[in-house]
Design a protein around this motif. Structure first.
Motif, mmCIF file in Angstrom:
data_model
loop_
_atom_site.group_PDB
_atom_site.id
_atom_site.type_symbol
_atom_site.label_atom_id
_atom_site.label_comp_id
_atom_site.label_asym_id
_atom_site.label_seq_id
_atom_site.Cartn_x
_atom_site.Cartn_y
_atom_site.Cartn_z
ATOM 1 N N GLN A 67 0.812 -1.212 0.000
ATOM 2 C CA GLN A 67 0.000 0.000 0.000
ATOM 3 C C GLN A 67 0.850 1.268 0.000
ATOM 4 O OE1 GLN A 67 -3.473 0.929 0.099
ATOM 5 N NE2 GLN A 67 -3.528 -1.072 -0.865
ATOM 6 N N TYR A 246 -9.495 2.257 10.433
ATOM 7 C CA TYR A 246 -9.763 1.641 9.136
ATOM 8 C C TYR A 246 -9.609 0.124 9.201
ATOM 9 C CZ TYR A 246 -10.290 1.608 4.079
ATOM 10 O OH TYR A 246 -10.773 1.408 2.808
ATOM 11 N N ILE A 250 -12.046 -2.717 7.601
ATOM 12 C CA ILE A 250 -11.584 -3.679 6.594
ATOM 13 C C ILE A 250 -11.817 -5.122 7.031
ATOM 14 C CG2 ILE A 250 -9.485 -4.643 5.571
ATOM 15 C CD1 ILE A 250 -10.429 -2.338 4.022
ATOM 16 N N TRP A 357 -11.943 8.010 3.774
ATOM 17 C CA TRP A 357 -11.018 8.324 2.685
ATOM 18 C C TRP A 357 -10.883 9.822 2.429
ATOM 19 C CZ3 TRP A 357 -7.681 5.314 -0.198
ATOM 20 C CH2 TRP A 357 -7.715 3.939 0.084
ATOM 21 N N SER A 372 -2.971 7.915 2.497
ATOM 22 C CA SER A 372 -4.062 6.959 2.292
ATOM 23 C C SER A 372 -3.516 5.545 2.121
ATOM 24 C CB SER A 372 -4.908 7.364 1.078
ATOM 25 O OG SER A 372 -4.130 7.410 -0.101
ATOM 26 N N ASN A 376 -4.673 2.419 4.396
ATOM 27 C CA ASN A 376 -5.143 1.166 3.810
ATOM 28 C C ASN A 376 -4.229 0.007 4.191
ATOM 29 O OD1 ASN A 376 -7.078 -0.193 2.387
ATOM 30 N ND2 ASN A 376 -6.422 0.493 0.379
ATOM 31 N N GLN A 380 -5.523 -3.315 5.881
ATOM 32 C CA GLN A 380 -5.410 -4.583 5.161
ATOM 33 C C GLN A 380 -4.606 -5.625 5.915
ATOM 34 O OE1 GLN A 380 -7.223 -5.239 2.632
ATOM 35 N NE2 GLN A 380 -7.904 -3.175 2.101
#
Length: 451
Positions: A67, A246, A250, A357, A372, A376, A380
């Motif tokens: 990422q 986040y 996810i 986002w 970002s 992410n 993830q």
């Protein structure tokens, strides 16, 4: 820039958004393709549930690891070249998927897909940051992610139709062709900055950049090849807060992208044909949730001029609603009730996307692709555990425990949004680090010509 062909009321940024939405849609068609072809692949290769869980996770691990490099490439070389290359790469990987020989090759190919695709959304975020003013960022993030969930929603039906007529391998051929066509169109139409696009009018550029006290259009704050302030970024508490929140999102998302069809068939006893239709319901609700959450966070921003309230309130309500819905789905005795609850859960889950986002654009400035990407990445790494954990629970006879875990993480995520994330706190500045007023003044330009 000296545009002569743009009209007074140009809307080129919305063409850019349309292109990005198409990319997001194709991306999620690709991501859910393995989940939807799983029954035939498992039968042909003799894969059990745990094996498929590991194959599902291969993509996510690579996607997480790369990422930040992917976002950094977007910041350094620009979205035009980077996104075009990513989609061409996906075409190659899609063709290779159809030629997989067994577990090792499936795992390796999915890992390779994650490597190439990791930079897609961070780089697209950088594109949005350059092309849209702050009070449109939640909306454009919500709409683009809605397009991705639309790809996931129509995926089961499209994949089923292709599989029954042409076999599961044809699914990946179709995805490869779509990716290649998009890459060519995007490279021809898109420019990294609105200042570089011949059809952007002065008025539209003023809307994007804002005006200074002298009535002049503000200059974009960019460097040719910006050097990321890693020492600041990696130590910033706000950056870690965004990553942790986040991650809660996810983890639950990957259930819908990997195990939902199997859950409906094996536990809720829907037929394969019904599953191809019913599995789309939660994902379709996610499309609405994306668009609504993005619209709502920007609406609140315009009404209150309070960035913290606009971003936080939407995310908190959404995470609490999703967690409650996941628990109800797990405990429901009736299969249809469970499906309704999962549909509600996905709607609330996707409401978080707009604020989630938009925040990297709020706090990341010219490094929004990298920021970002870090967000992410954090998500993830945790999300990569989701398919495997679900598979382990299922192999031990429990279809309820995975939902309890998801709900618990969502409640923690709501707490992080409430007490830790600050959308006004820059993560790249060594000083005070505030991002400035929530909405810049955007007076109507007095000059009517094109710039």
């Amino acid at each position: 820039m000296d545009n002569t062909s743009g009209s007074r009321g140009s809307h080129v940024r919305w063409v850019v958004l349309l292109l990005l939405c198409l990319m997001y849609l194709i991306t999620y068609l690709d991501r859910v393709s393995l989940a939807n072809t799983k029954p035939l692949i498992s039968k042909e290769y003799g894969f059990n549930e745990v094996t498929m869980g590991f194959i599902f996770s291969a993509f996510i691990w690579a996607y997480a690891i790369f990422q930040v490099p992917g976002g950094w490439l977007g910041d350094r070389y620009g979205p035009r070249r980077v996104l075009s290359a990513i989609m061409v790469y996906r075409t190659v990987v899609a063709v290779l998927t159809s030629a997989a020989l067994g577990f090792k090759s499936f795992w390796g190919i999915r890992f390779a897909l994650g490597v190439g695709e990791a930079g897609a959304f961070p780089t697209a975020t950088r594109a949005m940051q350059m092309w849209f003013p702050r009070d449109e960022r939640g909306f454009v993030q919500g709409v683009s992610h809605a397009a991705s969930r639309l790809g996931a929603a129509i995926g089961p039906f499209l994949v089923y139709q292709i599989m029954i007529h042409y076999g599961w391998r044809s699914v990946f051929y179709v995805i490869g062709i779509l990716s290649l066509l998009w890459s060519l169109l995007y490279f021809l139409v898109y420019r990294n900055m609105p200042e570089e696009h011949e059809k952007v009018s002065r008025e539209e550029l003023a809307r994007i950049r804002g005006m200074n006290e002298k009535g002049e259009i503000k200059q974009a704050n960019v460097q040719e090849r910006p050097k990321v302030p890693w020492s600041v970024l990696l130590k910033h508490g706000n950056m870690w807060a965004v990553m942790c929140a986040y991650a809660a999102y996810i983890y639950s998302l990957w259930f819908f992208l990997t195990w939902l069809p199997s859950y409906l068939v094996q536990y809720r006893k829907f037929t394969l044909l019904k599953t191809s239709i019913y599995a789309s319901a939660p994902l379709a609700a996610g499309v609405l949730g994306d668009a609504f959450g993005g619209w709502l966070t920007d609406k609140l921003l315009v009404k209150t001029n309070n960035l913290k309230f606009a971003r936080r309130s939407v995310a908190i309500v959404a995470m609490l609603g999703c967690g409650a819905s996941m628990l109800l789905a797990a405990l429901a005795a009736n299969p249809n009730t469970a499906l309704y609850c999962l549909t509600s859960a996905m709607f609330f889950l996707e409401m978080t996307i707009g604020p989630a986002w938009a925040v990297p654009m709020d706090i990341g400035g010219e490094f929004s692709g990298t920021v970002s990407g870090m967000m992410n990445m954090g998500g993830q790494f945790v999300g990569a555990l989701s398919p495997t954990v679900f598979g382990i629970f299922v192999s031990n006879g429990s279809w309820v425990a995975p939902f309890v875990v998801s709900a618990g993480l969502l409640f923690v995520g709501a707490g992080i949004w409430a007490f830790w994330i600050d959308p006004e706190q820059s993560v790249i500045d060594r000083g005070e680090g505030k991002t400035g007023p929530a909405i810049a003044a955007l007076p109507t330009p007095a000059v009517s010509g094109n710039r």
